[in-house]
Design an enzyme around this catalytic site. Structure first.
Site, short mmCIF file in Angstrom:
data_model
loop_
_atom_site.label_atom_id
_atom_site.label_comp_id
_atom_site.label_asym_id
_atom_site.label_seq_id
_atom_site.Cartn_x
_atom_site.Cartn_y
_atom_site.Cartn_z
N LYS A 14 0.86 -1.18 0.00
CA LYS A 14 0.00 0.00 0.00
C LYS A 14 0.90 1.23 0.00
CE LYS A 14 -4.04 2.02 2.16
NZ LYS A 14 -4.66 2.28 0.84
N LEU A 62 -5.32 6.82 1.05
CA LEU A 62 -3.97 6.41 1.44
C LEU A 62 -3.73 6.42 2.95
CD1 LEU A 62 -2.03 8.05 -1.53
CD2 LEU A 62 -2.32 5.61 -1.11
N ASN A 119 5.35 0.86 -2.79
CA ASN A 119 4.67 1.97 -3.45
C ASN A 119 4.91 3.24 -2.64
OD1 ASN A 119 2.13 3.79 -3.79
ND2 ASN A 119 2.07 2.44 -5.56
N CYS A 171 -2.74 8.42 -7.67
CA CYS A 171 -3.87 8.24 -6.77
C CYS A 171 -4.85 9.39 -6.96
CB CYS A 171 -3.43 8.18 -5.30
SG CYS A 171 -4.85 8.01 -4.21
N LYS A 177 3.72 4.46 -11.50
CA LYS A 177 2.39 3.91 -11.79
C LYS A 177 1.56 5.01 -12.44
CE LYS A 177 -1.41 1.39 -9.57
NZ LYS A 177 -1.79 0.67 -8.33
#
Lengths: 265, 309
Positions: free
Chosen positions: B46, B74, B100, B131, B166
């Site tokens: 995470k 998050l 991450n 995100c 990402k």
């Protein structure tokens, strides 16, 4: 340890209205589950809805390796399960979560159920009986048809107080009415346990607080994974050791929480 | 597990092409009692910031047709607690560990990466520039080519490990962002994060999520994700890791065929933690059925209409 299995439906009993009892074969749940714990489950026969659903375990039979759910067909997930036929399988992970903890010696367990929140109390009653602990079950619903487990509980010899909001069965009013009457004016030694809608849980927590009694409440937020990773089911909890409230996943740190720690919204 | 599924990815050797996607597998240790973590090619943690984070208000998730809309924000323990408490527990599991990394600023991304540089057991860094559920960082960086370059280059400078940005699907031209990452020194790119979405409660006339919008995942987004992974794979020479709604071997194969070297499985973890064994078995049976020696023989074999391979 929880296990992720394809669980076959071994028995299905329709109850009046949208209710049913479903019994699945699942050795780990049957062997290890305690009252208040739950499974994440989804019928393989229905690709939608997408996610598994959390359901409290109502009963286990370790000898047969089965467990039973008490379901109300309210949405597509629960209806897909209720529509399963014996022999069909469901993806099932469990047992999950923290169970109810028995009261200390000398204190009576008062189980307060709202609607289909009665499910875990069938099992908790069995556990308490096995431990020779006194208990009483307060089972409330909106109307008489919202108490479909009445007969099964009476047959099982559960000390029972029924109530309905419309007075069609048992004491008229909320489930806290017979609870408060039972508690009376005297300082009774008791621990309250509650499972049902949020407003009812909060009401029970207030009754406990007013009388200085401990209470354990089973919270039921939407869940994604059931194992503490998605953090979708968090609830605001402030334990005595916390400087401020924290978001805690109901799936792993609950679903049963000490009512005093819950920050009610 | 057969060596036929092994893949080479930016200097890493994965025993199979399946990684658990960030945000859907916790820090990995949550699943160690439920499954054999060594069935995974790797685990992506995470997202981690320097400090612990509270995350968004509730509700945070809402189910959609074949999908899940989330705004978790998050919530996490912070990188130091991860290094202290989680990494030692991952020692005993034979799987790659990808961390991450998040930040509100470029400096924070670099600082989190630097802290991880001294930690053993980390195999690669994934950079979260996508995100959709935070006010700063995240998609705000991944939606701007200049910021994307700056973040990737800053992380690249402070680590010897493979660096894998990402990418966000919430851009017009994903190929452009893949190229920017490659130029900034990325070792591979993950493609894609969630699609920005919203579900409205019509009775209340307000969004169902407390944050308002959220990120959509699950099979609902798969065709979009496959198209974007395909575009990214054509645009860069570094490996692409495909992500988006993978539930079974066929879904994973779509991403591999369009050019992805590996894939991440995300929302499927919530539906069935046993998904990895099923997908691996399905991949092996596909190789047998097509007379292929290894999974690498599938990668980039798409016969696109009007193009010669």
């Amino acid at each position: 340890m929880p296990a992720n299995l394809d669980a076959p439906l071994v028995a299905r009993e329709a109850l009046p209205g949208p209710y049913a009892l479903l019994t699945f074969a699942h050795a780990a749940v049957a062997r290890e589950a305690r009252a208040g714990q739950f499974v994440m489950i989804k019928a393989h026969t229905a690709p939608e809805p997408f996610l598994r659903r959390p359901f409290s375990i109502m009963a286990v039979d370790p000898g047969r390796g089965t467990f039973t759910l008490f379901l109300k067909g309210v949405g597509p997930g629960s209806r897909a399960l209720i529509d399963m036929r014996v022999g069909e399988t469901a993806g099932c992970l469990g047992p999950l979560g923290k169970p109810f903890e028995a009261p200390p010696p000398g204190a009576e367990a008062l189980l307060v159920a709202g609607g289909y929140g009665v499910a875990p109390f069938y099992m908790f009653g069995e556990e308490l009986r096995a431990q020779r602990r006194p208990f009483h079950l307060f089972y409330g619903g909106r109307t008489a048809p919202d108490l479909p487990l009445e007969e099964i509980l009476i047959e099982g010899g559960y000390p029972l107080a029924l109530s309905t909001d419309d007075g069609s069965r048992g004491t008229p009013g909320r489930v806290t009415v017979p609870l408060e009457a039972y508690l009376g004016a005297e300082g009774r030694q008791a621990v309250l346990y509650a499972c049902g809608p949020d407003a009812m849980l909060h009401a029970v927590a207030r009754v406990a607080q007013a009388r200085g009694l401990a209470a354990q409440v089973s919270l039921d937020p939407w869940m994604g994974c059931g194992v503490g990773t998605c953090l979708g089911c968090v609830v605001k909890i402030q334990r005595p050791s916390d400087a401020r409230p924290k978001w805690r996943p109901a799936c792993t740190e609950g679903p049963v929480f000490d009512a005093r720690d819950v920050v009610w919204s | 597990m057969s060596g036929r599924l092994a893949v080479e990815l930016a200097g890493l050797r994965l025993k199979n092409p399946l990684l658990a996607a960030s945000g859907t597998f916790g820090y990995g240790v949550e699943y160690e009692r439920l499954m054999d973590l060594s069935t995974l090619g790797g685990i992506v943690s995470k997202g981690l910031y320097l400090e612990p984070r509270d995350g968004c208000d509730v509700p945070r998730i809402v189910e959609t047709p074949s999908g899940l809309l989330n705004a978790i924000g998050l919530q996490g323990v912070g990188v130091r607690a991860y290094v202290r408490d989680v990494l030692p527990r991952l020692e005993r599991h034979d799987t790659a560990v990808v961390v991450n990394v998040c930040g509100d600023t470029v400096e924070e991304y670099a600082e989190v990466t630097r802290i991880l540089e001294d930690a053993p057991r980390v195999d690669a860094i994934e950079i979260n520039i996508s995100c959709p559920n935070v006010k700063k960082g995240g998609m705000a960086f991944g939606g701007d080519p200049k910021m994307t370059h700056e973040v990737v280059a800053a992380v690249r400078r402070v680590t010897r490990r493979p660096v894998v940005p990402k990418l966000s699907p919430n851009v017009a031209d994903i190929a452009l962002f893949a190229r920017v990452c490659e130029e900034a020194g990325a070792s591979a790119v993950s493609c894609v994060n969630t699609l920005l979405g919203m579900v409205v409660d019509v009775e209340q006339r307000r969004p169902r999520l407390a944050f308002g919008t959220g990120g959509l995942s699950g099979p609902a987004i798969r065709p979009i994700a496959v198209r974007m992974a395909w575009q990214a794979a054509r645009a860069v020479s570094v490996p692409v890791i495909g992500i988006g709604g993978i539930m079974c071997a066929e879904d994973a194969l779509e991403f591999l065929i369009v050019g992805c070297r590996a894939v991440q499985v995300g929302t499927a973890n919530f539906v069935d933690p046993g998904v990895y064994e099923r997908i691996n078995a399905g991949l092996l049976s596909y190789l047998d059925r097509h007379g292929l020696a290894g999974i690498g023989d599938v990668v980039g074999t798409l016969a696109y209409p009007g193009e010669t391979k």
